[in-house]
Design a protein around this motif. Structure first.
Motif, PDB file in Angstrom:
ATOM      1  N   LEU A 114       0.967  -1.183  -0.294  1.00 25.18           N
ATOM      2  CA  LEU A 114      -0.030   0.054   0.113  1.00 25.18           C
ATOM      3  C   LEU A 114       0.902   1.463   0.233  1.00 25.18           C
ATOM      4  O   LEU A 114       0.483   2.323  -0.589  1.00 25.18           O
ATOM      5  N   TRP A 115       1.816   1.120   0.587  1.00 25.49           N
ATOM      6  CA  TRP A 115       2.821   2.528   0.775  1.00 25.49           C
ATOM      7  C   TRP A 115       3.466   2.557  -0.548  1.00 25.49           C
ATOM      8  O   TRP A 115       3.557   3.729  -1.054  1.00 25.49           O
ATOM      9  N   LEU A 116       3.886   1.561  -1.133  1.00 29.65           N
ATOM     10  CA  LEU A 116       4.523   1.547  -2.571  1.00 29.65           C
ATOM     11  C   LEU A 116       3.600   2.118  -3.401  1.00 29.65           C
ATOM     12  O   LEU A 116       3.744   2.948  -4.249  1.00 29.65           O
ATOM     13  N   LEU A 117       2.358   1.523  -3.537  1.00 33.68           N
ATOM     14  CA  LEU A 117       1.243   2.238  -4.201  1.00 33.68           C
ATOM     15  C   LEU A 117       1.292   3.607  -4.421  1.00 33.68           C
ATOM     16  O   LEU A 117       1.070   4.253  -5.402  1.00 33.68           O
ATOM     17  N   PHE A 118       0.897   4.104  -3.219  1.00 27.61           N
ATOM     18  CA  PHE A 118       0.690   5.541  -2.981  1.00 27.61           C
ATOM     19  C   PHE A 118       1.965   6.367  -3.170  1.00 27.61           C
ATOM     20  O   PHE A 118       1.764   7.437  -3.699  1.00 27.61           O
ATOM     21  N   ARG A 119       3.134   5.850  -2.988  1.00 31.27           N
ATOM     22  CA  ARG A 119       4.284   6.504  -3.117  1.00 31.27           C
ATOM     23  C   ARG A 119       4.507   6.593  -4.760  1.00 31.27           C
ATOM     24  O   ARG A 119       5.105   7.669  -5.153  1.00 31.27           O
ATOM     25  N   LEU A 120       4.266   5.618  -5.500  1.00 35.29           N
ATOM     26  CA  LEU A 120       4.304   5.891  -6.964  1.00 35.29           C
ATOM     27  C   LEU A 120       3.152   6.650  -7.306  1.00 35.29           C
ATOM     28  O   LEU A 120       3.240   7.283  -8.478  1.00 35.29           O
ATOM     29  N   ALA A 121       1.981   6.520  -6.609  1.00 29.31           N
ATOM     30  CA  ALA A 121       0.762   7.604  -7.288  1.00 29.31           C
ATOM     31  C   ALA A 121       1.357   8.870  -6.977  1.00 29.31           C
ATOM     32  O   ALA A 121       1.020  10.076  -7.977  1.00 29.31           O
ATOM     33  N   SER A 122       2.112   9.361  -5.913  1.00 30.85           N
ATOM     34  CA  SER A 122       2.567  10.554  -5.744  1.00 30.85           C
ATOM     35  C   SER A 122       3.555  11.211  -6.552  1.00 30.85           C
ATOM     36  O   SER A 122       3.887  12.420  -6.960  1.00 30.85           O
ATOM     37  N   LEU A 123       4.337  10.230  -7.412  1.00 31.21           N
ATOM     38  CA  LEU A 123       5.213  10.319  -8.506  1.00 31.21           C
ATOM     39  C   LEU A 123       4.577   9.971  -9.878  1.00 31.21           C
ATOM     40  O   LEU A 123       5.280   9.378 -10.773  1.00 31.21           O
ATOM     41  N   ALA A 148       1.413  17.659  -9.459  1.00 30.39           N
ATOM     42  CA  ALA A 148       0.341  17.519  -8.428  1.00 30.39           C
ATOM     43  C   ALA A 148      -0.988  16.767  -8.941  1.00 30.39           C
ATOM     44  O   ALA A 148      -1.519  16.086  -8.381  1.00 30.39           O
ATOM     45  N   VAL A 149      -1.107  17.381 -10.082  1.00 27.45           N
ATOM     46  CA  VAL A 149      -2.632  17.045 -10.489  1.00 27.45           C
ATOM     47  C   VAL A 149      -2.589  15.592 -11.244  1.00 27.45           C
ATOM     48  O   VAL A 149      -3.468  14.746 -10.853  1.00 27.45           O
ATOM     49  N   PRO A 150      -1.765  15.106 -11.806  1.00 28.34           N
ATOM     50  CA  PRO A 150      -1.492  13.582 -12.244  1.00 28.34           C
ATOM     51  C   PRO A 150      -1.692  12.690 -10.906  1.00 28.34           C
ATOM     52  O   PRO A 150      -1.957  11.727 -11.015  1.00 28.34           O
ATOM     53  N   ALA A 151      -0.781  13.182  -9.903  1.00 29.02           N
ATOM     54  CA  ALA A 151      -0.532  12.391  -8.772  1.00 29.02           C
ATOM     55  C   ALA A 151      -2.068  12.218  -8.121  1.00 29.02           C
ATOM     56  O   ALA A 151      -2.321  11.443  -7.265  1.00 29.02           O
ATOM     57  N   GLY A 173      -3.964   8.870  -7.299  1.00 30.17           N
ATOM     58  CA  GLY A 173      -4.170   8.600  -5.962  1.00 30.17           C
ATOM     59  C   GLY A 173      -5.845   8.201  -5.542  1.00 30.17           C
ATOM     60  O   GLY A 173      -6.092   7.428  -4.742  1.00 30.17           O
ATOM     61  N   TYR A 174      -6.539   9.099  -6.301  1.00 25.22           N
ATOM     62  CA  TYR A 174      -8.030   8.780  -6.483  1.00 25.22           C
ATOM     63  C   TYR A 174      -8.424   7.524  -6.880  1.00 25.22           C
ATOM     64  O   TYR A 174      -9.126   6.852  -6.446  1.00 25.22           O
ATOM     65  N   GLN A 175      -7.781   7.271  -8.028  1.00 26.87           N
ATOM     66  CA  GLN A 175      -8.168   5.975  -8.378  1.00 26.87           C
ATOM     67  C   GLN A 175      -7.572   4.782  -8.005  1.00 26.87           C
ATOM     68  O   GLN A 175      -8.250   3.765  -7.643  1.00 26.87           O
ATOM     69  N   ALA A 176      -6.416   4.819  -7.156  1.00 24.96           N
ATOM     70  CA  ALA A 176      -5.911   3.674  -6.276  1.00 24.96           C
ATOM     71  C   ALA A 176      -6.864   3.463  -5.046  1.00 24.96           C
ATOM     72  O   ALA A 176      -7.031   2.429  -4.925  1.00 24.96           O
ATOM     73  N   ALA A 177      -7.144   4.402  -4.615  1.00 20.21           N
ATOM     74  CA  ALA A 177      -7.873   4.371  -3.286  1.00 20.21           C
ATOM     75  C   ALA A 177      -9.459   4.023  -3.557  1.00 20.21           C
ATOM     76  O   ALA A 177     -10.233   3.343  -3.129  1.00 20.21           O
ATOM     77  N   HIS A 178      -9.731   4.323  -4.703  1.00 22.24           N
ATOM     78  CA  HIS A 178     -11.118   4.023  -5.170  1.00 22.24           C
ATOM     79  C   HIS A 178     -11.077   2.468  -5.482  1.00 22.24           C
ATOM     80  O   HIS A 178     -12.081   1.893  -5.180  1.00 22.24           O
ATOM     81  N   THR A 236      -2.068  12.365  -1.846  1.00 24.21           N
ATOM     82  CA  THR A 236      -1.083  12.134  -2.833  1.00 24.21           C
ATOM     83  C   THR A 236      -0.674  13.350  -3.642  1.00 24.21           C
ATOM     84  O   THR A 236       0.608  13.554  -3.996  1.00 24.21           O
ATOM     85  N   SER A 237      -1.383  14.437  -3.830  1.00 25.47           N
ATOM     86  CA  SER A 237      -0.762  15.536  -4.718  1.00 25.47           C
ATOM     87  C   SER A 237      -0.241  16.398  -3.654  1.00 25.47           C
ATOM     88  O   SER A 237       0.867  17.138  -4.017  1.00 25.47           O
ATOM     89  N   ALA A 238      -0.565  16.155  -2.214  1.00 22.42           N
ATOM     90  CA  ALA A 238       0.537  16.881  -1.453  1.00 22.42           C
ATOM     91  C   ALA A 238       1.666  16.497  -1.213  1.00 22.42           C
ATOM     92  O   ALA A 238       2.592  17.283  -1.264  1.00 22.42           O
ATOM     93  N   SER A 239       1.738  15.114  -1.256  1.00 22.41           N
ATOM     94  CA  SER A 239       3.152  14.512  -1.387  1.00 22.41           C
ATOM     95  C   SER A 239       4.035  14.810  -2.527  1.00 22.41           C
ATOM     96  O   SER A 239       5.204  15.082  -2.720  1.00 22.41           O
ATOM     97  N   ALA A 240       3.127  14.886  -3.822  1.00 20.20           N
ATOM     98  CA  ALA A 240       3.831  15.233  -5.052  1.00 20.20           C
ATOM     99  C   ALA A 240       4.351  16.569  -5.107  1.00 20.20           C
ATOM    100  O   ALA A 240       5.360  16.927  -5.583  1.00 20.20           O
TER     101      ALA A 240
END
Length: 170
Positions: free
Chosen positions: A16-25, A85-88, A92-97, A121-125
């Motif tokens: 899960l951490w890896l998924l959202f870290r990749l989503a922020s990038l 930030a926008v693609p992140a 992130g939305y798609q991953a959580a959904h 995820t956008s804040a992280s990006a």
């Protein structure tokens, strides 16, 4: 048997951490994947595609960070940060959904969960591409305010810290 449950939970949380870290990038990852597939389409082989993909992804992130670091216009910094930030937020939305739909079918819960993940995820990006440039500008403003302070102890602190006084700077 308990150790397998603990290790399985740890592996699940790591994924899960890896998924959202990749989503922020999301932007550098998307550029890397696109570059890798383009190299494979031209039949250069897997090692060349992997190296080109890593290089393109890292270059995208570094170029974004360098542009933010050396650009003086706040509007241009905002545009560059939003490009990341926008693609992140979308990823992130798609991953959580997607993950939330495994647990519930309630569309309102999925929308709230996706929105929270999109914001995170956008804040992280944003933080990733800005690279702490806000912190540097705050320090420089603090240094400017100390150099204009006529108080003798402030001058002593400046000398102690190695800062120039207003007379020395002129």
């Amino acid at each position: 048997m308990t150790i397998f449950l603990i290790l399985g939970a740890a592996a699940g949380f790591y994924m899960l951490w890896l998924l959202f870290r990749l989503a922020s990038l999301a932007l550098p990852v998307c550029v890397a994947i696109g570059t890798g597939f383009a190299i494979l389409r031209h039949e250069f082989g897997y090692p060349a595609a992997i190296l080109a993909a890593f290089g393109a992804g890292i270059a995208t992130l570094l170029i974004g960070q360098l542009l933010v670091a050396f650009t003086r216009s706040p509007l241009l910094k905002l545009v560059i940060a939003l490009l990341f930030a926008v693609p992140a937020a979308f990823a992130g939305y798609q991953a959580a959904h997607s993950l939330g739909s495994l647990a519930t079918n309630s569309s309102s819960v999925l929308a709230i969960l996706g929105s929270i993940a999109a914001f995170a995820t956008s804040a992280s990006a944003w933080r990733s591409v800005m690279g702490g440039s806000d912190h540097k500008s705050a320090n420089s403003a603090d240094d400017r305010s100390m150099s204009s302070n006529p108080h003798p102890r402030a001058r002593h602190r400046r000398r102690k810290r190695g800062l120039k006084t207003a007379a020395q700077a002129a």
